[in-house]
Write an enzyme that holds these catalytic residues in place. Structure first.
Site, PDB file in Angstrom:
ATOM      1  N   ARG A 143      -3.244  -9.700   5.871  1.00 28.70           N
ATOM      2  CA  ARG A 143      -3.851  -9.790   4.529  1.00 28.70           C
ATOM      3  C   ARG A 143      -2.788  -9.355   3.533  1.00 28.70           C
ATOM      4  NH1 ARG A 143      -6.413  -6.782   0.714  1.00 28.70           N
ATOM      5  NH2 ARG A 143      -8.279  -7.659  -0.240  1.00 28.70           N
ATOM      6  N   LYS A 165       0.821  -1.222   0.000  1.00 26.83           N
ATOM      7  CA  LYS A 165       0.000   0.000   0.000  1.00 26.83           C
ATOM      8  C   LYS A 165       0.855   1.272   0.000  1.00 26.83           C
ATOM      9  CE  LYS A 165      -4.255  -1.850   1.893  1.00 26.83           C
ATOM     10  NZ  LYS A 165      -5.181  -1.926   3.039  1.00 26.83           N
TER      11      LYS A 165
HETATM   12  N1  HH2 Z   1      -7.376  -3.652   1.834  1.00 28.96           N
HETATM   13  C1  HH2 Z   1      -7.858  -3.772   0.583  1.00 28.96           C
HETATM   14  C2  HH2 Z   1      -9.040  -4.462   0.326  1.00 28.96           C
HETATM   15  N2  HH2 Z   1      -9.700  -5.083   1.330  1.00 28.96           N
HETATM   16  N3  HH2 Z   1      -9.877  -5.664   3.590  1.00 28.96           N
HETATM   17  C3  HH2 Z   1      -9.401  -5.593   4.840  1.00 28.96           C
HETATM   18  N4  HH2 Z   1     -10.041  -6.219   5.841  1.00 28.96           N
HETATM   19  N5  HH2 Z   1      -8.261  -4.897   5.142  1.00 28.96           N
HETATM   20  C4  HH2 Z   1      -7.552  -4.232   4.194  1.00 28.96           C
HETATM   21  O1  HH2 Z   1      -6.534  -3.589   4.536  1.00 28.96           O
HETATM   22  C5  HH2 Z   1      -8.033  -4.282   2.847  1.00 28.96           C
HETATM   23  C6  HH2 Z   1      -9.217  -5.030   2.581  1.00 28.96           C
HETATM   24  C7  HH2 Z   1      -7.104  -3.144  -0.558  1.00 28.96           C
HETATM   25  O2  HH2 Z   1      -6.232  -4.101  -1.134  1.00 28.96           O
HETATM   26  P1  HH2 Z   1      -6.568  -4.838  -2.512  1.00 28.96           P
HETATM   27  O3  HH2 Z   1      -7.780  -5.696  -2.351  1.00 28.96           O
HETATM   28  O4  HH2 Z   1      -5.366  -5.544  -3.013  1.00 28.96           O
HETATM   29  O5  HH2 Z   1      -6.823  -3.646  -3.502  1.00 28.96           O
HETATM   30  P2  HH2 Z   1      -8.117  -3.176  -4.321  1.00 28.96           P
HETATM   31  O6  HH2 Z   1      -9.099  -2.651  -3.304  1.00 28.96           O
HETATM   32  O7  HH2 Z   1      -7.596  -2.126  -5.242  1.00 28.96           O
HETATM   33  O8  HH2 Z   1      -8.681  -4.367  -5.032  1.00 28.96           O
END
Ligand code: HH2
Length: 289
Positions: free
Chosen positions: A260, A226
């Site tokens: 995660r 991030k």
């Molecule tokens: N971060 C993202 C998405 N979901 N859920 C939880 N519980 N905690 C987090 O920190 C979190 C999450 C963002 O990451 P990613 O899914 O890779 O990105 P995108 O939202 O662009 O798909």
């Protein structure tokens, strides 16, 4: 500490790794995007082979600036993958903010709902209350489209703790057992660098303050690749693995129960070496003699 998690009872005596599977064309980490069903399913299996303890499947990017997708499109992306992964040997989590998607995911047999909106959809609590699945309650200030514009807190740990505490109380009042709950400070969700760092430094205090009166709840942390890592290292997303691994270990040292991550194999190696040297943080179930 145990987490009731659908078909599973997840022991949290050692840190657990949640592998990220994004069924999106626009997630912030390009390598995590799997818009095709066959590559998505193959990636889930790879994450398990690499040592993922849970798989988190998202069909809507919530990166800063992201626009929401329609509920029907979200389900169109999720349905065939959930069907193909039914009966997986590790808990399957669905990352959604919509009660209608939660209902469908529960019917499809998932073990966990991960809501970056903290179950704020007016129907969400009622949908998940009577199920046996784990619930990840994350804090987000605002909406993904605008959340990074001007995040401001008087005392970020106190405000996030109060907000999470209110969500926990509503879920408990609806009949959800505390053994189904995981909390998440929401790294990068309406927070600048110093907000994120304050939350990570005081993760245990946050967990204590967010669940007053009841037992301390486990914390999930997502900082993999991030902006926080970019802000600290000056690296682009593709070059943030080393920073993410250091962040993961520091988060576990501060009390994180579940990480995660996009990079499961590397995270597993980092935890294995670290815990061998710091046995007060056990990772391997039986350390070699
Ligand atoms: N971060 C993202 C998405 N979901 N859920 C939880 N519980 N905690 C987090 O920190 C979190 C999450 C963002 O990451 P990613 O899914 O890779 O990105 P995108 O939202 O662009 O798909």
């Amino acid at each position: 500490m145990h987490l009731r998690c659908g078909r599973f009872d997840l022991c949290l005596d050692r840190p657990r790794i949640m592998g990220v599977l994004n069924l999106t064309p626009d997630s912030f980490h390009a390598a995590s995007r799997h818009a095709r069903v066959d590559t998505a399913v193959a990636h889930a299996r790879l994450l398990i082979d690499e040592g993922a303890d849970l798989i988190d499947i998202g069909a809507e990017s919530t990166r800063p600036g992201a626009e929401p997708v329609a509920a029907e499109e979200e389900w169109r992306r999720l349905a065939p993958v959930l069907e193909a992964l039914r009966g997986l040997p590790v808990p399957l989590s669905v990352d959604t903010r919509r009660a209608v998607t939660m209902r469908r995911a529960l019917d499809a047999g998932v073990d966990m709902i991960n809501d970056v909106g903290g179950f704020a959809d007016p129907d969400a609590v009622a949908v998940v209350a009577a199920s046996p699945v784990a619930l990840c309650v994350m804090h987000m200030a605002g909406e993904p489209a605008t959340m990074q514009h001007a995040p401001r807190y008087r005392d970020v740990v106190d405000e996030v703790a109060r907000w999470l505490g209110a969500r926990v109380r509503e879920l408990l009042a609806a009949g959800v057992g505390a053994d189904r709950l995981v909390l998440d400070p929401g790294i990068g969700f309406g927070k600048h660098r110093d907000h994120n760092l304050a939350l990570l430094r005081d993760l245990r205090g946050l967990a204590r303050r967010a669940a007053p009166g009841s037992r301390e709840l486990p914390m999930l942390v997502g900082l993999s690749r991030k902006s926080l890592i970019g802000d600290l290292t000056g690296r682009a997303i593709e070059q943030r693995l080393a920073g993410s691994l250091a962040g993961a270990l520091a988060a576990v040292a501060r009390g994180a129960a579940i990480l995660r991550v996009h990079d499961v194999a590397a995270t597993r190696d980092a935890l294995t070496v670290w815990s061998a040297i710091a046995p007060d943080h056990p990772f391997v179930e039986s350390a070699p003699a």
